[in-house]
Write an enzyme that holds these catalytic residues in place. Sequence first.
Site, PDB file in Angstrom:
ATOM      1  N   ASP A 137      45.504  91.717  68.453  1.00  0.00           N
ATOM      2  CA  ASP A 137      44.672  91.648  67.257  1.00  0.00           C
ATOM      3  C   ASP A 137      43.878  92.942  67.085  1.00  0.00           C
ATOM      4  O   ASP A 137      44.361  94.003  67.479  1.00  0.00           O
ATOM      5  CB  ASP A 137      43.762  90.413  67.344  1.00  0.00           C
ATOM      6  CG  ASP A 137      43.501  89.788  65.991  1.00  0.00           C
ATOM      7  OD1 ASP A 137      42.849  90.442  65.180  1.00  0.00           O
ATOM      8  OD2 ASP A 137      43.958  88.666  65.751  1.00  0.00           O
ATOM      9  N   HIS A 209      37.979  90.376  63.143  1.00  0.00           N
ATOM     10  CA  HIS A 209      39.141  89.465  63.149  1.00  0.00           C
ATOM     11  C   HIS A 209      39.589  89.118  64.572  1.00  0.00           C
ATOM     12  O   HIS A 209      39.830  87.950  64.899  1.00  0.00           O
ATOM     13  CB  HIS A 209      40.274  90.149  62.377  1.00  0.00           C
ATOM     14  CG  HIS A 209      41.477  89.300  62.112  1.00  0.00           C
ATOM     15  ND1 HIS A 209      42.500  89.155  63.016  1.00  0.00           N
ATOM     16  CD2 HIS A 209      41.829  88.560  61.028  1.00  0.00           C
ATOM     17  CE1 HIS A 209      43.428  88.352  62.494  1.00  0.00           C
ATOM     18  NE2 HIS A 209      43.046  87.989  61.296  1.00  0.00           N
ATOM     19  N   SER A 545      45.683  83.158  60.022  1.00  0.00           N
ATOM     20  CA  SER A 545      45.168  83.903  61.169  1.00  0.00           C
ATOM     21  C   SER A 545      44.262  83.027  62.023  1.00  0.00           C
ATOM     22  O   SER A 545      44.137  83.245  63.219  1.00  0.00           O
ATOM     23  CB  SER A 545      44.331  85.106  60.710  1.00  0.00           C
ATOM     24  OG  SER A 545      45.128  86.233  60.531  1.00  0.00           O
TER      25      SER A 545
END
Length: 774
Positions: A137, A209, A545
Amino acid sequence: MRLLITFPLMMVIFVMGFCHVSSSTPEKKTYIVHLAKSQMPATYDHHLDWYEASLRHVSDTAKMIYTYTTAAHGYATRLTELEAESLASLPGVLTVLPETRYELHTTRTPSFLGLDHTPDAFLQSSTGSDVIIGVLDTGVWPESKSFDDTGLGPVPKTWRGTCQSGTNFSASSCNRKLIGAQYFSQGYEAVVGSFESRESKSPRDDDGHGTHTASTAAGSPVEGASLFGFAPGTARGMAPRLGWRYIRKSLLVCWTGGCFSSDILKAIDKAIEDNVNVLSLSLGGGMSDYYKDSVAIGTFAAMEHGILVSCSAGNAGPTPFSLSNVAPWITTVGAGTLDRDFPASVSTGDGKTFFGVSLFRGKSLPRIHLPIVYAGNATKVTSSTGSLCMPDSLIPEKVKDKIVLCDRGISPRVQKGAVVKEAGGIGMILANTEANGEELVADAHLLPATAVGQKSGDAIREYVVSNSKPTASILFEGTKVGVQPSPVVAAFSSRGPNGITPALLKPDMIAPGVNILAGWSEAVGPTGIATDTRRVQFNIISGTSMSCPHVSGLAGLLKGAHPDWSPAAIRSALMTTAYSTYKNGERIKDVATGKPSTPLDHGAGHVDPVSALNPGLVYDLTTDDYLGFLCALNYTPSQISSIARRSFACDSKNKYTITDFNYPSFAVSFKNPISAVNPASGPKSGPTMMKHTRSLTNVGPPGSYKVTVTSEATEVKISVEPEVLRFSKVNEKKSYTVTFTAEKMMPSDTNRFARIEWSDGKHVVGSPVAISWS
Ligand SMILES: *[C@@H]1O[C@H](CO)[C@@H](O)[C@H](O)[C@H]1NC(C)=O
Ligand SMILES: *[C@@H]1O[C@H](CO)[C@@H](O)[C@H](O)[C@H]1NC(C)=O
């Protein structure tokens, strides 16, 4: 590939840009070169010498960016198109693939999933503290409380990875929860050059994220977590106590224009060597055949090493054929909602009230009706985008001290609010248009603002433009739990059919992916836009996600409870125990249509981890089964080799069919004679019959399982033979055959659905069936 969230941080793409100043020299691009090690000429002692020689054959100056050993055989380098073509023609070179750019596509989640009630079931049956989850990620914010390692035992002995230091990140940033971290930036740097002045050259997450997905998968419990008081409670990952995890920052690139496949492949290469048990990838890219897709190639090797790979299905729904990551060795995860909402309703001067959602926290509007204006009537822009509240588009005199009604689309949702605020507006109502329908995403707006669905938006707009002095107010109601029905399939969640292999039903399942609370990077604000100077430890965001790491964490729990299970067995357990109806028996709804969803939307259904622990039976798959699958696709030997990293010839005597591929779901396709594009591949005319064979492995007590078929496909007769399977011991396998007989042919693109369930009275082993006509 892009990060699969519905969050507006991708605007950075426009700021950076990767345009090369092109001169007369031919442009070089990054290529990933796959070689057949078995074809190395005897003149070389070592395969790396051979790789080097192949590169020198086409270029004196090209450097290797990476060499790949585990996830693939080959290297990444920068070449001109001519050089790439010439390299591809060398003996032993399988493919020379241009680099693709992929994009990055929870306090309440564990109890919503039923984990609050039975964590002991996992603890008792588990040696799971040695499970390692690898997350590819944007990195990690190691100071997040989600990575506190209090009470955890030593790092698993199997771990071979490192904790790489760099900008604002040292070896001591890792601990017994975050056991390692590494970044892979060489592919990115080969394109953009040095980036250290802009972003941390280390595993540190400057984006948020990666911290969010990692803490969702395996974060430690954090009491009193919330975003500005929203979604308060204990935030914890799916595998808080058992799941050891580490993070590789392979996808540094995701926030400045994509994730580079050369970096992704190297990160998978390393993750396999490091002995992870689960790989979590919340990203996706253009759909291509498996032998051209670096994620599909790299994860095949991961599967062979016993690693379960969980990927986001994509945020391109509700359009059909919008899935990413559909290889059969990947677990493909769509998104559903939780039973939690953040209501902020709108009432208009004519006495009507409309439901909306918001995470705005700050000085609220006075609780009286205030003047409201439609952005389309207060804009300098003459085109139809005038209603979108794009930067610098509003006329300040027309919006001053008013609530502004903006249409959703093109620019980030939170940025629209910032535009309204800058022009002197005091509040915003964000109206969905047809593109988003009734799907509501709550945002941490910078001014009092709420989001409403298309129907409400249309009604409010109609009221505003047809009145001379329209007024409105917004009531912020905080966090509401127990919202029903839940879950519903998120509109953005990518949908089947599977565009690459229609005979394989995808997505596999859905998991929570809407308004998920999890850890965040303190390098950015919760909305990710530059003008947001707020800093938070937790954030609420949405996307596949977010659903992917839920399944990654659950897979880690199952791996801990059943260390001998293959990745296919773990996925099977998650799929066959997933639920596709509510407690009242109605099918899970699709927010995009308001109607019941289908297996093309939710796969096997919504994950139910407690049942998954004890599935009774599983559909297992071996590497040979996957190779047979590639043979059934008529892949050439070199296409198979670039995925399987070995020479493999399909046996010409063996009849390979996807109908016998031991997947826990069924996709049945009947071909109409007129539209039969390739008559050789299917029956020329109907009515017709298809047989699918499956094999079940007993992983529970001895028992006798009976089959039940429920079907809405009145045009198709479904029969199962035998109807009873008796298992006397663990690991015993029994096969059955399902015969689908189309008694009536239907127009192309007709879909019908059914469900096949095996039950011994205690366990229910369910499979979704999607039937289509083409
Ligand atoms: C490192 O972290 C500090 C404190 O969080 C911050 O002020 C600084 O800008 C960071 N340095 C870089 C290069 O990101
Ligand atoms: C406001 O916008 C609506 C829709 O675009 C339009 O029909 C209407 O004429 C506009 N009103 C004014 C006063 O410009």
